[in-house]
Design a protein around this motif. Structure first.
Motif, PDB file in Angstrom:
ATOM      1  N   ASP A   1     -32.047  58.440  89.002  1.00  0.00           N
ATOM      2  CA  ASP A   1     -32.522  59.054  87.764  1.00  0.00           C
ATOM      3  C   ASP A   1     -31.428  59.961  87.233  1.00  0.00           C
TER       4      ASP A   1
ATOM      5  N   SER B   1     -42.065  61.512  72.152  1.00  0.00           N
ATOM      6  CA  SER B   1     -41.225  61.364  73.337  1.00  0.00           C
ATOM      7  C   SER B   1     -41.547  62.497  74.294  1.00  0.00           C
TER       8      SER B   1
ATOM      9  N   VAL C   1     -40.568  62.629  77.905  1.00  0.00           N
ATOM     10  CA  VAL C   1     -39.946  62.533  79.214  1.00  0.00           C
ATOM     11  C   VAL C   1     -39.997  63.908  79.862  1.00  0.00           C
ATOM     12  N   GLU C   2     -40.484  63.947  81.076  1.00  0.00           N
ATOM     13  CA  GLU C   2     -40.610  65.206  81.788  1.00  0.00           C
ATOM     14  C   GLU C   2     -39.810  65.159  83.088  1.00  0.00           C
ATOM     15  N   THR C   3     -39.509  66.319  83.581  1.00  0.00           N
ATOM     16  CA  THR C   3     -38.816  66.410  84.865  1.00  0.00           C
ATOM     17  C   THR C   3     -39.776  66.931  85.923  1.00  0.00           C
TER      18      THR C   3
ATOM     19  N   ALA D   1     -42.601  58.083  82.245  1.00  0.00           N
ATOM     20  CA  ALA D   1     -41.303  58.682  81.895  1.00  0.00           C
ATOM     21  C   ALA D   1     -41.146  60.030  82.579  1.00  0.00           C
TER      22      ALA D   1
ATOM     23  N   HIS E   1     -30.964  62.949  83.729  1.00  0.00           N
ATOM     24  CA  HIS E   1     -31.636  63.624  82.624  1.00  0.00           C
ATOM     25  C   HIS E   1     -30.630  64.449  81.842  1.00  0.00           C
TER      26      HIS E   1
ATOM     27  N   SER F   1     -31.269  60.242  79.025  1.00  0.00           N
ATOM     28  CA  SER F   1     -32.020  60.272  80.278  1.00  0.00           C
ATOM     29  C   SER F   1     -32.435  58.854  80.612  1.00  0.00           C
TER      30      SER F   1
ATOM     31  N   GLN G   1     -34.073  57.204  77.544  1.00  0.00           N
ATOM     32  CA  GLN G   1     -34.315  58.068  76.378  1.00  0.00           C
ATOM     33  C   GLN G   1     -32.978  58.525  75.814  1.00  0.00           C
TER      34      GLN G   1
ATOM     35  N   LEU H   1     -37.565  56.877  73.066  1.00  0.00           N
ATOM     36  CA  LEU H   1     -37.761  56.388  74.421  1.00  0.00           C
ATOM     37  C   LEU H   1     -37.831  54.874  74.372  1.00  0.00           C
TER      38      LEU H   1
ATOM     39  N   SER I   1     -34.178  56.147  84.050  1.00  0.00           N
ATOM     40  CA  SER I   1     -34.729  56.006  85.387  1.00  0.00           C
ATOM     41  C   SER I   1     -34.567  54.567  85.852  1.00  0.00           C
TER      42      SER I   1
ATOM     43  N   TRP J   1     -36.695  52.787  82.004  1.00  0.00           N
ATOM     44  CA  TRP J   1     -36.746  53.359  80.669  1.00  0.00           C
ATOM     45  C   TRP J   1     -35.460  54.135  80.408  1.00  0.00           C
TER      46      TRP J   1
END
Length: 790
Positions: free
Chosen positions: A663, A26, A28-30, A747, A665, A676, A688, A737, A678, A686
């Motif tokens: 979005d 997984s 997921v980034e910001t 993501a 998070h 999180s 998470q 995710l 989007s 997606w």
């Protein structure tokens, strides 16, 4: 900017719902430039704020200040506050008389005014501006005078009980530097209600506290306010000169070491001396470090600049007003001013104030409420029970206390902490339920009724205030029973009353209903405009009626609509609109929720409530701040994107139809989940879910017919439960995710960048100062000169 793209495995490896055992990390980034993102939401004053109602504000959860100009006296006010400064006349040996038998908040333990530090330029103030920098939690300002210019930077270090103001002046007379001065203006040590309503009977025999005394200790200027009940609080200040002429830094501390006398002055002096010995870089660094760690604990963005700015300002406001080791937040936080309601009100205000901390993953900001309830529980219970059992008693305090214990429950429910629910909440809940049991009335057929009880702020046309089987009481007692049963069974607690609770719940009178929906009580319809949604608590925030049930949903739709529209809503006020937004969001009616939020922010919100340019809210035509309403508006905004009730994590459950993207998070859900997600082009791309506790996880995503694992710590089982609902086999510490299909998933969480005309909407624009100074009188206790000059 960093982007990490998580791509799902090719379709034939994803046949079925669960994949084939491959590891799916997984990631997921910001993609958030935090300084730039928050800068578009800074409050901006193109002109100087001219009163508290327009001012800029900074605090650390205990001390703080509101900054504005008082032009008639040619000064800039740094209006000081400290949350735990109250009188204590009912308890000379304690810091507060809270819950001392016979003590009353208005006379015995109200908040007290501390005073203001006034910056007086050498010249006459002509104009100026300010900016409230959210990312760095500081205020920068410029004051233009006929002799030059003064600039300042003001902040309240998080871990130091003082305010700091750095000043640079270019004012000159005949080519020579003309110094500004600092002037401490006394606060009035009278109970605030005696100033706002001096003709009430209570004040005929009231004696005010003596005026404060100015002095000096170890070269530091001091201000000591002694109290008739004993003890004192004190301010201390010193200005440290800068490296150049016209530069200086003011260090201003307020200490409150009650009940002993003589300690506060020394503590305040030591606080300023210690800070003054440090460099600006050291102080600024430790201050900014705390705030830069605070904001990224969660993230939320949506395509409405006004709402998004307001949301982030409220997070800042809550963090400036609440800290784990501080007092529970009242109607002011550290921004006290003279008001008719000078302290804590536990019948709605405190409850609403804290709702924002739970879904935003800032549970630390709720810890002080837990401490307050733990500290005063016996007194809470005694006062609530005695009031309920008095002949003709309204039972209101018992209901209110039960509602307060719902906040206590929320703190641990969002953490997924069943141990604390069992060991801390359940014993208290049992004692409260015992008080309820003493009130119950049993019919011959076994039906259990509540006696006539009050429903907050509802007065019938015949002036009756007591209603049989009030929906307010029934909802709270029902929630209490259900929650005690759940905690007992989930934790295998050995509780002898379990069967009694179940039997009571099974035989409790049904919620009274008529053709308009939920009633006030079984003998009272909602037949007039009413600002409180007390009769609707079964829907929100208690969820003992379930909108997922079609029958409940129809009833609740009708009930909420009727409440908000009867008499054209003529008696609605601020929290009526924020409450309606949450109620409509719970029903999945995103457009109605959005409309009510916008009504609060931009519209007519009743005959006594005013939404202020600095995002505060005040009633009595703008004179009496009510801290809870703006904060509850922000929690309603979060509920458009995430809710967790009925054992389900609800992702984008109430999106307005005009919103094509959003979005979020690491927002928090009950059960100890960080979520999180989007949304793009009106579709959830997606989701998470991270499980912190290993609780059962059910996710509900509108529009999803299936959920495919697109990343995670391992292959997990995903079981469809019905329309848009999926059960996840997550263990503690695991993350998954999810996507609605097998297409590649990007993501990344990123802001909705707001157009320029939707940035920096709060503060005061050129030509838009409020038309009159709105404040209760606060005369100097010695000179009688009014501090809030017109």
């Amino acid at each position: 900017m960093k982007r990490v793209i998580v791509r799902s495995l090719i379709a034939f490896l994803l046949m079925g719902l669960y994949g084939c055992g491959e590891q799916k990390p997984s990631q997921v980034e910001t993609d958030i430039d935090w300084p730039s993102f928050l800068a578009q939401h800074d409050l901006v004053w193109e002109v100087l704020p001219l009163q508290w109602n327009e001012g800029s504000f900074t605090g650390n959860g205990q001390v703080g200040m509101m900054i504005y100009a008082t032009m008639m006296d040619n000064r800039i006010d740094f209006h000081i506050g400290r949350q735990d400064v109250t009188d204590h006349r009912g308890a000379p040996d304690r810091k507060t008389s809270l819950f001392v038998e016979g003590a009353r908040i208005r006379e015995d333990f109200p908040r007290l005014s501390i005073g203001r530090m006034a910056l007086r330029p050498a010249g006459t103030i002509l104009s100026g501006n300010m900016r409230q920098d959210l990312w760095n939690a500081e205020i920068r300002g410029t004051i233009v005078t006929d002799l030059g210019e003064i600039t300042f930077r003001a902040y309240t270090p998080y871990d130091r009980m003082l305010n700091i103001v750095e000043v640079t002046s270019t004012e000159q007379i005949d080519g020579q530097y003309a110094p500004y001065t600092w002037d401490y203006l006394r606060g009035n040590p009278t109970a605030p209600r005696a100033l706002t309503h001096p003709h009430e009977e209570n004040w005929k025999h009231y004696t005010t506290n003596p005026p404060a005394e100015f002095g000096e200790l170890d070269g530091v200027s001091t201000y000591v306010q002694r109290l008739l009940a004993g003890g004192d609080f004190a301010s201390a200040w010193i200005e440290k000169p800068g490296s150049r002429e016209g530069e200086g830094t003011l260090f201003l501390s307020t200490a409150n070491e009650l009940p002993p006398a003589g300690l506060s002055e020394r503590v305040a002096v030591e606080t300023v001396k210690e800070a003054a010995a440090m460099s600006s870089e050291e102080l600024t660094g430790e201050h900014r470090s705390w705030w830069h760690e605070f904001y990224p604990k969660s993230f939320l963005t949506f395509p409405d600049g006004r709402m998004e700015s307001f949301y982030w300002i409220q997070l800042y406001k809550m963090a400036t007003s609440s800290r784990p080791d501080g007092p529970a937040v009242d109607l002011f936080g550290p921004y006290f001013r003279i008001s008719q309601w000078g302290g804590h009100w536990w019948n709605l205000n405190v409850q609403l104030t804290y709702w924002l901390v739970y879904p935003t993953n800032h549970l630390e900001l709720g810890e002080n409420l837990i401490t307050a309830i733990d500290t005063y529980f016996d007194e809470f219970l005694r006062e609530s029970t005695e009031a309920a059992l008095m002949p003709g008693g309204w039972g209101l305090k018992l209901s209110d206390f039960t509602w307060l214990m719902h906040n206590y429950w929320l703190q641990f429910a969002y953490d997924g902490d069943w141990h604390s629910l069992k060991e801390k909440w359940l014993p208290k809940a049992i004692q409260i339920s015992d008080s309820w049991m003493d009130l119950l009335i049993y019919d011959e057929d076994g039906t259990i009724h509540l006696p006539p009880m009050a429903s907050p702020e509802y007065i019938a046309r015949d002036n009756n205030r007591l209603f049989e089987n009030s929906n307010y009481g029934l909802a709270l007692f029902t929630w209490l029973l259900q929650s005690m049963i759940e905690v007992t069974e989930r934790t295998n607690a050995d509780i002898s009353q379990l069967d009694t609770w179940k039997e009571t719940l099974a035989n409790l009178h049904e919620f009274p209903v008529d053709e308009h929906g939920l009633m006030i009580g079984s003998d009272q319809s909602v037949d007039q405009s009413h600002r409180h949604y007390s009769h609707l608590l079964a829907l929100y925030p208690l969820y003992v009626l379930n909108p997922d049930n079609p029958q409940d949903s129809l009833l609740l739709d009708k009930s909420v609509d009727h409440w908000h529209r009867i008499d054209d809503g003529k008696w609605l006020t601020g929290y009526s609109y924020t409450g309606a937004a949450s109620l409509y969001a719970t029903l999945g009616r995103g457009d109605d929720a959005y409309d009510n939020i916008m009504q609060f922010l931009t519209g007519d919100i009743g005959i006594i409530g005013i939404f202020l340019p600095n995002t505060f809210y005040a009633e009595t035509e703008g004179r009496s701040p009510c801290f809870e309403s703006p904060l509850s508006a922000a929690s309603a905004m979060a509920e458009l994107s995430i809710q967790s009730w009925g054992g389900k994590i609800r992702v984008f459950p109430a999106m307005p139809t005009s919103w094509d993207r959003s979005d979020f998070h690491q927002m928090r859900a009950k059960g100890g989940f960080l979520v999180s997600a989007s949304r793009r082009d009106g579709q959830t791309k997606w989701v998470q879910v991270e499980s912190l506790r290993g609780e059962p996880a059910v996710v509900k995503v509108p529009g999803w017919n299936q959920a495919i694992q697109a990343g995670g710590d391992r292959d997990i089982a995903i079981t469809p439960l019905g329309e848009n609902e999926f059960e996840l086999d997550l263990r503690a510490g695991e993350t998954v995710l999810l996507a609605p299909d097998n297409r590649p998933v990007t993501a990344v969480v990123e802001p909705v960048w707001q157009p320029e005309d939707e940035q920096n909407l709060y503060g005061v624009r050129e030509g838009e100062n409020m038309k009159e100074i709105i404040a209760w009188p606060e005369p100097d206790p010695v000179t009688g000169v009014e501090l809030s000059l017109p």
